[in-house]
Design a protein around this motif. Sequence first.
Motif, PDB file in Angstrom:
ATOM      1  N   ALA A  95       0.827  -1.221   0.000  1.00  0.00           N
ATOM      2  CA  ALA A  95       0.000   0.000   0.000  1.00  0.00           C
ATOM      3  C   ALA A  95       0.853   1.260   0.000  1.00  0.00           C
ATOM      4  N   GLY A  96       2.142   1.126   0.289  1.00  0.00           N
ATOM      5  CA  GLY A  96       3.037   2.282   0.290  1.00  0.00           C
ATOM      6  C   GLY A  96       2.887   3.170   1.509  1.00  0.00           C
ATOM      7  N   LEU A  97       2.470   2.573   2.626  1.00  0.00           N
ATOM      8  CA  LEU A  97       2.310   3.351   3.859  1.00  0.00           C
ATOM      9  C   LEU A  97       3.660   3.635   4.500  1.00  0.00           C
ATOM     10  N   GLY A  98       3.693   4.652   5.344  1.00  0.00           N
ATOM     11  CA  GLY A  98       4.920   5.060   6.022  1.00  0.00           C
ATOM     12  C   GLY A  98       5.169   4.300   7.311  1.00  0.00           C
ATOM     13  N   ARG A  99       5.603   5.025   8.300  1.00  0.00           N
ATOM     14  CA  ARG A  99       6.057   4.486   9.579  1.00  0.00           C
ATOM     15  C   ARG A  99       5.008   3.611  10.278  1.00  0.00           C
ATOM     16  N   ILE A 100       5.500   2.602  10.983  1.00  0.00           N
ATOM     17  CA  ILE A 100       4.682   1.765  11.851  1.00  0.00           C
ATOM     18  C   ILE A 100       5.170   1.951  13.283  1.00  0.00           C
ATOM     19  N   VAL A 101       4.232   2.172  14.202  1.00  0.00           N
ATOM     20  CA  VAL A 101       4.553   2.223  15.632  1.00  0.00           C
ATOM     21  C   VAL A 101       3.707   1.146  16.300  1.00  0.00           C
ATOM     22  N   TYR A 102       4.377   0.166  16.900  1.00  0.00           N
ATOM     23  CA  TYR A 102       3.641  -0.925  17.544  1.00  0.00           C
ATOM     24  C   TYR A 102       3.994  -1.005  19.012  1.00  0.00           C
ATOM     25  N   ILE A 103       3.013  -1.470  19.799  1.00  0.00           N
ATOM     26  CA  ILE A 103       3.199  -1.548  21.246  1.00  0.00           C
ATOM     27  C   ILE A 103       3.984  -2.790  21.643  1.00  0.00           C
ATOM     28  N   SER A 104       3.555  -3.953  21.169  1.00  0.00           N
ATOM     29  CA  SER A 104       4.238  -5.195  21.540  1.00  0.00           C
ATOM     30  C   SER A 104       4.730  -5.900  20.285  1.00  0.00           C
ATOM     31  N   SER A 105       5.838  -6.613  20.430  1.00  0.00           N
ATOM     32  CA  SER A 105       6.462  -7.273  19.284  1.00  0.00           C
ATOM     33  C   SER A 105       5.946  -8.699  19.108  1.00  0.00           C
ATOM     34  N   ALA A 106       6.196  -9.235  17.934  1.00  0.00           N
ATOM     35  CA  ALA A 106       5.862 -10.639  17.662  1.00  0.00           C
ATOM     36  C   ALA A 106       6.657 -11.550  18.594  1.00  0.00           C
ATOM     37  N   LYS A 107       7.890 -11.166  18.874  1.00  0.00           N
ATOM     38  CA  LYS A 107       8.722 -11.960  19.785  1.00  0.00           C
ATOM     39  C   LYS A 107       8.093 -11.994  21.183  1.00  0.00           C
TER      40      LYS A 107
END
Length: 160
Positions: A95-107
């Motif tokens: 989709a060409g979206l910019g930055r991602i800010v996530y709270i918790s990681s997959a790990k």
Amino acid sequence: MITDQDRWHLRRCIELAADALEAGDEPFGSVLVDGAGQVLYEDRNRINTVDATYHPEIAVAKWAAQHMKADARAKAVVYTSGEHCAMCAAAHAWAGLGRIVYISSAKQLGEWMAEMGVQSSSPLAALSIQEVAPNIPVSGPIAGLDEEIKALQQRSFQKN
């Protein structure tokens, strides 16, 4: 660097994740914000109430692809309660979206599941966003807020 504005949007992701859990879905929520900081779209996980591919990050990417021009998508930020899975990271990149800010990681999610003796039902490998889409700027996990997501995930595991 996480700003007060980032934290405000991340708090909304926690609310959406809680809404998803209460509706019988897994606790994930996402918010799409334009380059000026205005919320454009938000959604929650609906894998049990709609279909197995209805992750909020995919819904955000689809909405953006249909309603935003490419330059606006590149400046947008996606806030989310949990790190994008491989499917969602790919949709975000396409989709060409910019930055991602996530709270918790997959790990972290994997560690929490192991602590509770829960087996993952995901058919995908738990890859980081950078492994799937290396050119997307990413911030996360967010200390403190991740504990709130852990509590929601634990409630979800106990329901199963």
